[in-house]
Design an enzyme around this catalytic site. Structure first.
Site, PDB file in Angstrom:
ATOM      1  N   THR A  14      50.965  55.890 -13.103  1.00 39.67           N
ATOM      2  CA  THR A  14      50.613  55.997 -14.520  1.00 39.67           C
ATOM      3  C   THR A  14      51.379  57.144 -15.177  1.00 39.67           C
ATOM      4  O   THR A  14      51.866  58.052 -14.512  1.00 39.67           O
ATOM      5  CB  THR A  14      49.098  56.193 -14.709  1.00 39.67           C
ATOM      6  OG1 THR A  14      48.701  57.413 -14.083  1.00 39.67           O
ATOM      7  CG2 THR A  14      48.311  55.038 -14.111  1.00 39.67           C
ATOM      8  N   ASP A  15      51.461  57.070 -16.503  1.00 39.93           N
ATOM      9  CA  ASP A  15      52.170  58.106 -17.254  1.00 39.93           C
ATOM     10  C   ASP A  15      51.178  59.013 -17.972  1.00 39.93           C
ATOM     11  O   ASP A  15      49.960  58.918 -17.753  1.00 39.93           O
ATOM     12  CB  ASP A  15      53.160  57.468 -18.230  1.00 39.93           C
ATOM     13  CG  ASP A  15      52.507  56.558 -19.262  1.00 39.93           C
ATOM     14  OD1 ASP A  15      51.278  56.650 -19.482  1.00 39.93           O
ATOM     15  OD2 ASP A  15      53.236  55.746 -19.863  1.00 39.93           O
ATOM     16  N   ALA A  16      51.682  59.867 -18.825  1.00 37.13           N
ATOM     17  CA  ALA A  16      50.834  60.833 -19.534  1.00 37.13           C
ATOM     18  C   ALA A  16      49.811  60.165 -20.445  1.00 37.13           C
ATOM     19  O   ALA A  16      48.801  60.768 -20.794  1.00 37.13           O
ATOM     20  CB  ALA A  16      51.700  61.792 -20.341  1.00 37.13           C
ATOM     21  N   GLY A  18      48.169  57.514 -19.499  1.00 34.18           N
ATOM     22  CA  GLY A  18      47.209  56.849 -18.629  1.00 34.18           C
ATOM     23  C   GLY A  18      47.550  55.406 -18.311  1.00 34.18           C
ATOM     24  O   GLY A  18      46.813  54.730 -17.594  1.00 34.18           O
ATOM     25  N   MET A  19      48.671  54.914 -18.842  1.00 36.75           N
ATOM     26  CA  MET A  19      49.103  53.541 -18.592  1.00 36.75           C
ATOM     27  C   MET A  19      50.115  53.538 -17.447  1.00 36.75           C
ATOM     28  O   MET A  19      50.765  54.542 -17.186  1.00 36.75           O
ATOM     29  CB  MET A  19      49.794  52.956 -19.823  1.00 36.75           C
ATOM     30  CG  MET A  19      48.897  52.737 -21.003  1.00 36.75           C
ATOM     31  SD  MET A  19      49.824  51.964 -22.338  1.00 36.75           S
ATOM     32  CE  MET A  19      50.125  53.383 -23.362  1.00 36.75           C
TER      33      MET A  19
END
Length: 139
Positions: A14-16, A18-19
């Site tokens: 996930t990225d910053a 949240g995805m």
């Protein structure tokens, strides 16, 4: 054979926001393709043991809905084109029976020297398996 491969999203994917970061979908396609080969009874490990590699020539992926940490993603990989030297695999990724991404990879088959090979001459067993799967998918 359209066995589904199950991937549970890891936190590090996930990225910053949240995805799931977009770069992970191509990794999931590779996991599903390896699983498909295992289900055929002819793993990539076995293919490499007879001196043949199958690099990715191109890939595309269309993300339709975001995915998140701990989502269960079910991926179908199926052969849609094959001519003995080149192979195309299509992917459908779902969460809760909803398509979240679709993709496609194109491959070729090379010997240890990096030269193209025809599977019907260099690896008849896998050539036969792929042709059977392609015929099943066309029905």
């Amino acid at each position: 054979m359209e066995e589904e491969y199950k991937h549970i999203v890891n936190y590090y994917e996930t990225d910053a926001m949240g995805m799931v970061h977009h770069s992970n979908y191509v990794r999931w396609m590779e996991e599903a393709r390896s699983y498909m080969m295992d289900m055929f009874g002819y793993s990539y490990k076995k293919l490499e043991s007879v001196g043949i590699g199958s690099p990715v020539l191109s890939y595309k992926c269309e993300i339709k809905h975001s995915t998140y940490y701990y989502d269960e993603i079910y991926i179908k990989a199926r052969i849609i084109e094959y001519n003995g030297v080149r192979l195309t695999v299509e992917y459908e990724m779902k969460k809760d029976n909803k398509i979240v991404a679709i993709g496609e990879t194109k491959h070729c088959f090379l010997n240890k020297e990096g030269r193209p090979v025809r599977l019907n001459k260099e690896c008849e067993e896998l050539d036969k398996i792929i042709k059977e799967q392609l015929n099943e998918n066309i029905k």
